[in-house]
Design a protein around this motif. Structure first.
Motif, PDB file in Angstrom:
ATOM      1  N   SER A  16       0.836  -1.202   0.000  1.00  0.00           N
ATOM      2  CA  SER A  16       0.000   0.000   0.000  1.00  0.00           C
ATOM      3  C   SER A  16       0.870   1.252   0.000  1.00  0.00           C
ATOM      4  O   SER A  16       1.865   1.325   0.723  1.00  0.00           O
ATOM      5  N   THR A  45      -2.143  -0.379  -3.681  1.00  0.00           N
ATOM      6  CA  THR A  45      -2.996   0.771  -3.993  1.00  0.00           C
ATOM      7  C   THR A  45      -2.680   1.357  -5.361  1.00  0.00           C
ATOM      8  O   THR A  45      -3.394   2.240  -5.822  1.00  0.00           O
ATOM      9  N   GLU A  69     -10.980  -5.651  -6.094  1.00  0.00           N
ATOM     10  CA  GLU A  69     -10.748  -4.239  -5.806  1.00  0.00           C
ATOM     11  C   GLU A  69     -11.770  -3.791  -4.781  1.00  0.00           C
ATOM     12  O   GLU A  69     -12.957  -4.084  -4.903  1.00  0.00           O
ATOM     13  N   GLU A  70     -11.281  -3.111  -3.749  1.00  0.00           N
ATOM     14  CA  GLU A  70     -12.152  -2.591  -2.702  1.00  0.00           C
ATOM     15  C   GLU A  70     -11.738  -1.159  -2.392  1.00  0.00           C
ATOM     16  O   GLU A  70     -10.685  -0.936  -1.786  1.00  0.00           O
ATOM     17  N   ASP A  71     -12.533  -0.202  -2.821  1.00  0.00           N
ATOM     18  CA  ASP A  71     -12.297   1.219  -2.499  1.00  0.00           C
ATOM     19  C   ASP A  71     -10.871   1.676  -2.790  1.00  0.00           C
ATOM     20  O   ASP A  71     -10.204   2.254  -1.933  1.00  0.00           O
ATOM     21  N   GLY A  72     -10.378   1.398  -3.997  1.00  0.00           N
ATOM     22  CA  GLY A  72      -9.047   1.839  -4.382  1.00  0.00           C
ATOM     23  C   GLY A  72      -7.914   0.980  -3.867  1.00  0.00           C
ATOM     24  O   GLY A  72      -6.750   1.314  -4.042  1.00  0.00           O
ATOM     25  N   THR A  73      -8.239  -0.129  -3.231  1.00  0.00           N
ATOM     26  CA  THR A  73      -7.230  -1.094  -2.793  1.00  0.00           C
ATOM     27  C   THR A  73      -7.385  -2.344  -3.649  1.00  0.00           C
ATOM     28  O   THR A  73      -8.494  -2.825  -3.864  1.00  0.00           O
ATOM     29  N   TYR A  74      -6.272  -2.828  -4.143  1.00  0.00           N
ATOM     30  CA  TYR A  74      -6.272  -3.993  -5.031  1.00  0.00           C
ATOM     31  C   TYR A  74      -5.713  -5.186  -4.264  1.00  0.00           C
ATOM     32  O   TYR A  74      -4.672  -5.090  -3.617  1.00  0.00           O
TER      33      TYR A  74
END
Length: 83
Positions: A16, A45, A69-74
């Protein structure tokens, strides 16, 4: 892909906040230390990982079991190839 979300991973790489090429460089080192057949979960990210991590897996023969993908996190789940 939903199966990968429930898999227990053997190791975790949190990249991240890092940008290309750092996540893939870190991934290369982490996979090297993982036991053959081990499962690695990667958190990143950088959107370029959506392209780079699948290519990394194909090039080196590792199995990309899933990505999300969850809220801009891969998130990625990678099974290291057996030796």
């Amino acid at each position: 892909m939903s199966e990968a979300l429930t898999l227990n991973h053997d190791d975790l790489l949190d990249a991240s906040g890092l940008n290309c090429p750092e996540p893939v460089m870190m991934l290369h080192n982490k996979v090297r230390d993982l036991s053959p057949g081990g499962l690695l979960k990667v958190i990143a990210t950088d959107p370029s990982t959506r392209r780079d991590i699948p290519k990394f897996c194909v090039f080196l023969g590792h199995e990309l079991l899933g990505q999300a993908e969850e809220d801009g996190t891969y998130l990625y789940w990678i099974r290291k190839k057996a030796d």
